[in-house]
Design an enzyme around this catalytic site. Structure first.
Site, PDB file in Angstrom:
ATOM      1  N   LYS A 292       0.859  -1.191   0.000  1.00  0.00           N
ATOM      2  CA  LYS A 292       0.000   0.000   0.000  1.00  0.00           C
ATOM      3  C   LYS A 292       0.893   1.239   0.000  1.00  0.00           C
ATOM      4  CE  LYS A 292      -3.689   2.567   1.373  1.00  0.00           C
ATOM      5  NZ  LYS A 292      -4.396   2.967   0.166  1.00  0.00           N
TER       6      LYS A 292
ATOM      7  N   ASN B 147     -13.424   4.332  -4.649  1.00  0.00           N
ATOM      8  CA  ASN B 147     -12.786   4.440  -3.331  1.00  0.00           C
ATOM      9  C   ASN B 147     -12.162   5.811  -3.106  1.00  0.00           C
ATOM     10  OD1 ASN B 147      -9.623   4.374  -2.790  1.00  0.00           O
ATOM     11  ND2 ASN B 147      -9.969   3.400  -4.789  1.00  0.00           N
ATOM     12  N   ALA B 148     -12.204   6.202  -1.859  1.00  0.00           N
ATOM     13  CA  ALA B 148     -11.481   7.392  -1.411  1.00  0.00           C
ATOM     14  C   ALA B 148     -10.923   7.036  -0.038  1.00  0.00           C
ATOM     15  CB  ALA B 148     -12.400   8.596  -1.335  1.00  0.00           C
TER      16      ALA B 148
ATOM     17  N   LEU C 293      -5.210   7.562   1.205  1.00  0.00           N
ATOM     18  CA  LEU C 293      -3.809   7.208   1.463  1.00  0.00           C
ATOM     19  C   LEU C 293      -3.489   6.981   2.944  1.00  0.00           C
ATOM     20  CD1 LEU C 293      -2.077   9.538  -1.145  1.00  0.00           C
ATOM     21  CD2 LEU C 293      -2.195   7.047  -1.226  1.00  0.00           C
TER      22      LEU C 293
ATOM     23  N   CYS D 172      -2.115   9.479  -7.464  1.00  0.00           N
ATOM     24  CA  CYS D 172      -3.228   9.397  -6.541  1.00  0.00           C
ATOM     25  C   CYS D 172      -4.038  10.682  -6.586  1.00  0.00           C
ATOM     26  CB  CYS D 172      -2.732   9.174  -5.122  1.00  0.00           C
ATOM     27  SG  CYS D 172      -4.130   8.985  -4.026  1.00  0.00           S
TER      28      CYS D 172
ATOM     29  N   LYS E   2       3.855   4.992 -11.567  1.00  0.00           N
ATOM     30  CA  LYS E   2       2.443   4.639 -11.785  1.00  0.00           C
ATOM     31  C   LYS E   2       1.678   5.848 -12.326  1.00  0.00           C
ATOM     32  CE  LYS E   2      -1.398   2.191  -9.796  1.00  0.00           C
ATOM     33  NZ  LYS E   2      -1.857   1.478  -8.610  1.00  0.00           N
TER      34      LYS E   2
ATOM     35  N   ILE F 258      -3.050   1.348 -15.123  1.00  0.00           N
ATOM     36  CA  ILE F 258      -3.393   2.692 -14.674  1.00  0.00           C
ATOM     37  C   ILE F 258      -3.790   2.702 -13.189  1.00  0.00           C
ATOM     38  CG2 ILE F 258      -4.191   3.565 -16.908  1.00  0.00           C
ATOM     39  CD1 ILE F 258      -7.055   2.808 -16.155  1.00  0.00           C
ATOM     40  N   ASN F 259      -3.734   3.913 -12.608  1.00  0.00           N
ATOM     41  CA  ASN F 259      -4.359   4.110 -11.314  1.00  0.00           C
ATOM     42  C   ASN F 259      -5.864   4.298 -11.562  1.00  0.00           C
ATOM     43  OD1 ASN F 259      -4.784   4.796  -8.540  1.00  0.00           O
ATOM     44  ND2 ASN F 259      -2.680   5.534  -8.453  1.00  0.00           N
TER      45      ASN F 259
ATOM     46  N   GLY G 209     -11.925  -1.528 -11.233  1.00  0.00           N
ATOM     47  CA  GLY G 209     -12.692  -2.743 -11.506  1.00  0.00           C
ATOM     48  C   GLY G 209     -13.099  -2.855 -12.967  1.00  0.00           C
TER      49      GLY G 209
HETATM   50  C1  FMN Z   1      -9.420   0.322  -2.179  1.00  0.00           C
HETATM   51  C2  FMN Z   1      -8.319   0.721  -3.128  1.00  0.00           C
HETATM   52  C3  FMN Z   1      -7.151   1.289  -2.617  1.00  0.00           C
HETATM   53  C4  FMN Z   1      -6.123   1.672  -3.487  1.00  0.00           C
HETATM   54  N1  FMN Z   1      -4.964   2.202  -2.975  1.00  0.00           N
HETATM   55  C5  FMN Z   1      -3.940   2.503  -3.808  1.00  0.00           C
HETATM   56  C6  FMN Z   1      -2.693   2.952  -3.291  1.00  0.00           C
HETATM   57  O1  FMN Z   1      -2.483   3.061  -2.067  1.00  0.00           O
HETATM   58  N2  FMN Z   1      -1.706   3.254  -4.187  1.00  0.00           N
HETATM   59  C7  FMN Z   1      -1.866   3.124  -5.552  1.00  0.00           C
HETATM   60  O2  FMN Z   1      -0.918   3.395  -6.316  1.00  0.00           O
HETATM   61  N3  FMN Z   1      -3.026   2.669  -6.062  1.00  0.00           N
HETATM   62  C8  FMN Z   1      -4.054   2.355  -5.229  1.00  0.00           C
HETATM   63  N4  FMN Z   1      -5.224   1.861  -5.752  1.00  0.00           N
HETATM   64  C9  FMN Z   1      -5.346   1.685  -7.211  1.00  0.00           C
HETATM   65  C10 FMN Z   1      -5.042   0.248  -7.647  1.00  0.00           C
HETATM   66  O3  FMN Z   1      -3.716  -0.133  -7.333  1.00  0.00           O
HETATM   67  C11 FMN Z   1      -5.273   0.061  -9.161  1.00  0.00           C
HETATM   68  O4  FMN Z   1      -4.363   0.875  -9.872  1.00  0.00           O
HETATM   69  C12 FMN Z   1      -6.685   0.425  -9.602  1.00  0.00           C
HETATM   70  O5  FMN Z   1      -7.625   0.041  -8.611  1.00  0.00           O
HETATM   71  C13 FMN Z   1      -7.071  -0.233 -10.914  1.00  0.00           C
HETATM   72  O6  FMN Z   1      -6.933  -1.634 -10.837  1.00  0.00           O
HETATM   73  P1  FMN Z   1      -8.172  -2.635 -10.498  1.00  0.00           P
HETATM   74  O7  FMN Z   1      -9.279  -2.281 -11.433  1.00  0.00           O
HETATM   75  O8  FMN Z   1      -7.600  -4.004 -10.711  1.00  0.00           O
HETATM   76  O9  FMN Z   1      -8.537  -2.367  -9.090  1.00  0.00           O
HETATM   77  C14 FMN Z   1      -6.274   1.489  -4.897  1.00  0.00           C
HETATM   78  C15 FMN Z   1      -7.456   0.904  -5.381  1.00  0.00           C
HETATM   79  C16 FMN Z   1      -8.474   0.531  -4.541  1.00  0.00           C
HETATM   80  C17 FMN Z   1      -9.718  -0.101  -5.108  1.00  0.00           C
END
Ligand code: FMN
Length: 309
Positions: A47, A71-72, A75, A134, A170, A196-197, A223
């Protein structure tokens, strides 16, 4: 045909398979990342951690809205001093499993990234991932650093100067031209790109109360709903840079992971799907990838990388 070889190489580091735990999902303790590794992941990302402890936003912070998550979290993290201990412990647990670790970091300023990276490097992670994308951290104009090629490059160059650990940057999909940002971080010394983020910010309103559901009102969308955008970003970035790409966004099934690789990804991040399906998701995706490769006679993944024209 014998078992297909799913291993890949990322910046000279061997991954037994291309599936990486994405940042922010379960990567909060040494024991949790070890559990993810034991469940089949080829690599894990912690994380994102910043300079000092941060509580994050009040609940609710994560919502499943039907086609993905919003999500929010804000950090939330224990601060870099504590994180160094977590990463050192995690490395001990991961080493016998042969699963490398990427330590994700963020900061409020360019120099702040350098300071956090210097401390994190003491724990010797296999990679340092720079979370410049972020939605909660922005430059003086209120934009995430990843939305400005100059900011993105300055952060990359600052961290590159203080460590020889491979750096993954990222990126955010919330830009007009993601490949321009990718090119600028590559030129500044990035060793790999994660894309992507989350997309957005987005909002979900509870029609009974008439109010946004997240306490922060808006949040990043992830997602299945964002997968086509993530695939397009990987496709565009591959066309522009030479460094490897970790494709992330909506990957839930074997076909999705293969799609990312066909778009140009070397590794594939899994985030929201872990929340949907639990830790079994890694083995399920790997089984589905293997079945496809056997059926099509592909002995390894390099044969599939960027076959999309
Ligand atoms: C609950 C949650 C917390 C996340 N926290 C971080 C984080 O701390 N740092 C980061 O670079 N991305 C964070 N992300 C983004 C994910 O790493 C990822 O880039 C994004 O969710 C897209 O991938 P996914 O569709 O497989 O979830 C977070 C995503 C979610 C859903």
């Amino acid at each position: 045909m014998s078992e297909p070889d799913l291993s890949v190489e990322l910046c000279g580091v061997r991954l037994r398979n291309p599936l990486a735990l994405a940042a922010g999902i379960l990567g909060t303790s040494a024991e949790l990342v070890a559990r993810v590794a034991r469940s089949g992941a080829g690599m894990v990302t912690t994380k994102s951690c910043g300079p000092s402890p941060r509580e994050g936003h009040p609940n609710p912070t994560v919502l499943d809205w039907g086609h993905g998550l919003i999500n929010a979290v804000g950090l939330a993290n224990p601060g870099v001093e504590e994180e160094v201990k977590i990463i050192a412990q995690a490395r001990e647990l991961l080493e016998p499993l042969g699963v490398p670790l990427a330590a994700s970091i963020f900061a409020e300023t360019v120099d702040g990234f350098g300071e956090v990276a210097r401390k994190i490097a003491e724990a010797e992670p296999d990679f340092i991932e720079l979370n410049i994308s972020c939605p909660n951290v922005s430059d003086e104009f209120g934009r995430p650093f990843a939305c400005d090629a100059g900011d993105a490059a300055r952060i990359t160059a600052t961290v590159k100067e203080i460590t020889s650990i491979p750096i993954i940057v990222k990126l955010s999909p919330n830009v007009t031209d993601i490949s321009a940002i990718a090119a600028s971080v590559e030129q500044a010394g990035a060793d790999a790109i994660a894309a992507i983020n989350t997309l957005g910010p987005g909002m979900v309103i509870d029609i009974h109360s008439g109010q946004p559901i997240l306490a922060n009102k808006v949040g990043g969308v992830s997602g299945p709903a964002i997968r086509p955008i993530a695939v397009r970003c990987v496709y565009d970035i591959y066309r522009t840079v030479e460094i490897p790409i970790i494709g992330i966004g909506g990957v839930t099934e074997g076909r999705d992971a293969l799609e990312m690789i066909m778009a140009g990804a070397t590794a594939v991040g899994i985030g929201s799907a872990v929340r949907y399906q639990g830790l079994g998701v890694f083995e399920t995706i790997l089984d589905e990838m293997r079945a496809f490769m056997v059926e099509r006679g592909h002995a390894n993944l390099s044969r599939l990388r960027r076959i999309a024209r």
